[in-house]
Structure formats: structure tokens, C-alpha cells
Design a protein around this motif. Structure first.
Motif, mmCIF file in Angstrom:
data_model
loop_
_atom_site.group_PDB
_atom_site.id
_atom_site.type_symbol
_atom_site.label_atom_id
_atom_site.label_comp_id
_atom_site.label_asym_id
_atom_site.label_seq_id
_atom_site.Cartn_x
_atom_site.Cartn_y
_atom_site.Cartn_z
ATOM 1 N N ASP A 159 31.317 -56.864 19.665
ATOM 2 C CA ASP A 159 31.583 -56.032 18.497
ATOM 3 C C ASP A 159 32.016 -54.633 18.919
ATOM 4 O O ASP A 159 32.937 -54.048 18.330
ATOM 5 N N VAL A 160 31.353 -54.078 19.939
ATOM 6 C CA VAL A 160 31.693 -52.730 20.408
ATOM 7 C C VAL A 160 33.132 -52.696 20.916
ATOM 8 O O VAL A 160 33.893 -51.767 20.618
ATOM 9 N N VAL A 161 33.534 -53.715 21.667
ATOM 10 C CA VAL A 161 34.906 -53.771 22.179
ATOM 11 C C VAL A 161 35.903 -53.767 21.017
ATOM 12 O O VAL A 161 36.904 -53.035 21.037
ATOM 13 N N GLU A 162 35.628 -54.563 19.992
ATOM 14 C CA GLU A 162 36.539 -54.606 18.839
ATOM 15 C C GLU A 162 36.556 -53.273 18.098
ATOM 16 O O GLU A 162 37.606 -52.808 17.642
ATOM 17 N N LEU A 163 35.401 -52.623 17.985
ATOM 18 C CA LEU A 163 35.338 -51.324 17.308
ATOM 19 C C LEU A 163 36.098 -50.263 18.094
ATOM 20 O O LEU A 163 36.730 -49.370 17.500
ATOM 21 N N ALA A 211 26.168 -40.229 25.292
ATOM 22 C CA ALA A 211 25.687 -39.510 26.472
ATOM 23 C C ALA A 211 24.500 -38.626 26.130
ATOM 24 O O ALA A 211 23.595 -38.442 26.956
ATOM 25 N N ALA A 212 24.480 -38.096 24.897
ATOM 26 C CA ALA A 212 23.365 -37.254 24.474
ATOM 27 C C ALA A 212 22.126 -38.083 24.154
ATOM 28 O O ALA A 212 21.003 -37.572 24.234
ATOM 29 N N ARG A 236 27.473 -47.745 29.840
ATOM 30 C CA ARG A 236 27.889 -49.051 29.328
ATOM 31 C C ARG A 236 29.081 -48.915 28.395
ATOM 32 O O ARG A 236 29.985 -49.749 28.411
ATOM 33 N N PHE A 237 29.113 -47.858 27.602
ATOM 34 C CA PHE A 237 30.245 -47.648 26.700
ATOM 35 C C PHE A 237 31.531 -47.436 27.495
ATOM 36 O O PHE A 237 32.585 -47.983 27.139
ATOM 37 N N ALA A 238 31.456 -46.663 28.573
ATOM 38 C CA ALA A 238 32.646 -46.446 29.400
ATOM 39 C C ALA A 238 33.163 -47.770 29.959
ATOM 40 O O ALA A 238 34.386 -47.999 30.023
ATOM 41 N N GLU A 239 32.260 -48.661 30.360
ATOM 42 C CA GLU A 239 32.671 -49.974 30.855
ATOM 43 C C GLU A 239 33.365 -50.783 29.762
ATOM 44 O O GLU A 239 34.370 -51.466 30.018
ATOM 45 N N ARG A 251 37.108 -52.412 29.310
ATOM 46 C CA ARG A 251 37.344 -53.809 28.931
ATOM 47 C C ARG A 251 38.308 -53.898 27.753
ATOM 48 O O ARG A 251 39.176 -54.777 27.698
ATOM 49 N N SER A 252 38.154 -52.980 26.801
ATOM 50 C CA SER A 252 39.019 -53.017 25.613
ATOM 51 C C SER A 252 40.481 -52.759 25.963
ATOM 52 O O SER A 252 41.384 -53.150 25.217
ATOM 53 N N GLU A 253 40.720 -52.109 27.094
ATOM 54 C CA GLU A 253 42.098 -51.782 27.508
ATOM 55 C C GLU A 253 42.731 -52.889 28.342
ATOM 56 O O GLU A 253 43.935 -52.856 28.603
#
Length: 212
Positions: free
Chosen positions: A173-177, A193-194, A202-205, A209-211
């Protein structure tokens, strides 16, 4: 709910309504069919107990741009000090409070529609027993709540909860968002990060992936 031709036909009708009305369906109250009726019933309970809540889960993912992501239930986050009052009010407002195993989060069943409502309690820890999240669920006000009516969780807070859950489905879901909200990536990264460095990494990874 058992699979049947009636259920499939209803889901197709809802999918059509969501597709046609997407540009005007900005709030949970705009959801079609059974789901809109459940939201309105939840609003009545929220008003009665002077409580605020946000919609998370699959419907929030849909609202923030992943149009292929719909779900059969509704997830709402509630303040920890209002959950008992809310459950009591909901029990006389068209809902049944379901029995859940000790330690599990509360669930409601809307009697008219058969739709389940999952409660995400402030202070609850997402994840699994083997892999609990490093953080807990925030107060709904922090995630975009408005007193007296359901609103959708903010996009950064939604992705925070998805990463906290740690399931493959949530990461998908995160990748699609990310794909649907490229202009929000920096804002989301700063928020995560905060909150906790693990979420930022994990978000940076997943951005990478989304790219791909």
C-alpha cells in the motif's frame, strides 16, 4: 460475509460509484451504499460521546489515491480515554460490540449492514507479537481528526501506521501511495524521520522500490 452473486453484484455497484464519484468523495460521509450508512451511524455515536476519530485502513488508502484499494470493513482510530464511552454509545446506536480475545483491539458490527468496524486505540502498539512496532498509535487529533465527525487520516500518519504494522500488504500500500503522491514524498519522509528512524529508513527503501 459469505461470497454470493448478490455480494459480488453489490461490490461491482460500489466500485462503479467510487469510480464515477471519486472527484467529489472527499470525506468518509461521501462513501456509497452500506459504507456511507455506517459512517453516518458512527458520526452519531461520536457526537453523542463528544469524541473525535479518523478513518484509517483500506478506505484511507483509497482516499489518498490508490483507487484499486477498497476493503470490506472500516478502521477508525479513537482516543484511549474515550473508547469505553464510545463503545457504550455505539451499542445503543445500531452496533454490536463483538467479543475479542484478551489483548485484541475492540471490534464493532453494524447490525443493519453487517459491516465490521475495527477500533485502533490511541496508545495501541501495531505489528505482531514477534515483531511489535517501535511506536504506538497517536491521538486522533494528531492524525487529522475533527470533533463530532469522522475524517480521513492524514497521508503522513497513514503511512506511519502502515509501516508500524509491518505486513507485506501494508508495505505494498505504501508503494502505491508513493506512486500516487510524488509531491508529498519529502513531507512524509520528514514526518517519519521525526517519529522514528526505522520508519524513515524503511520509507526511503520503499521510495526506491516505487521507482523501479
Amino acid at each position: 460475509m459469505p461470497l454470493s452473486t448478490e455480494l459480488l453484484a453489490e461490490q461491482l455497484q460500489i466500485a462503479d460509484a467510487l469510480l464515477v464519484g471519486r472527484q467529489n468523495m472527499f470525506e468518509p460521509q461521501d462513501l456509497p451504499g452500506r459504507y456511507g450508512r455506517v459512517v453516518k451511524a458512527l458520526d452519531q455515536a461520536l457526537i453523542a460521546c463528544q469524541c473525535e476519530a479518523v478513518v484509517g485502513g483500506g478506505w484511507a488508502v483509497w482516499r489518498h489515491g490508490y483507487l484499486g484499494r477498497v476493503t470490506q470493513d472500516i478502521d477508525i482510530a479513537l482516543p484511549s480515554n474515550r473508547i469505553d464511552d464510545f463503545l457504550h454509545t455505539a451499542a445503543v446506536s445500531g452496533f454490536d460490540v463483538l467479543n475479542t480475545p484478551t489483548g485484541n483491539w475492540p471490534k464493532l458490527l453494524h447490525r443493519e449492514t453487517g459491516i465490521e468496524v475495527d477500533i485502533l486505540p490511541e496508545g495501541g502498539r501495531p505489528g505482531t507479537a514477534k515483531h511489535p512496532a517501535p511506536t504506538t498509535i497517536s491521538h486522533p487529533q494528531v492524525m487529522g481528526a475533527t470533533p463530532g465527525m469522522l475524517t480521513y487520516i492524514s497521508l503522513p500518519a497513514l503511512i506511519e501506521l502502515k509501516l508500524a504494522a509491518g505486513r507485506l500488504r501494508d508495505e505494498a500500500d505504501v508503494v502505491e501511495l508513493i506512486r500516487e503522491n510524488p509531491d508529498s514524498v519529502e513531507e512524509i519522509a520528514a514526518h517519519l524521520a521525526a517519529v522514528h528512524p526505522d520508519y524513515g529508513r524503511r520509507f526511503a527503501e520503499l521510495v526506491e522500490r516505487s521507482e523501479e
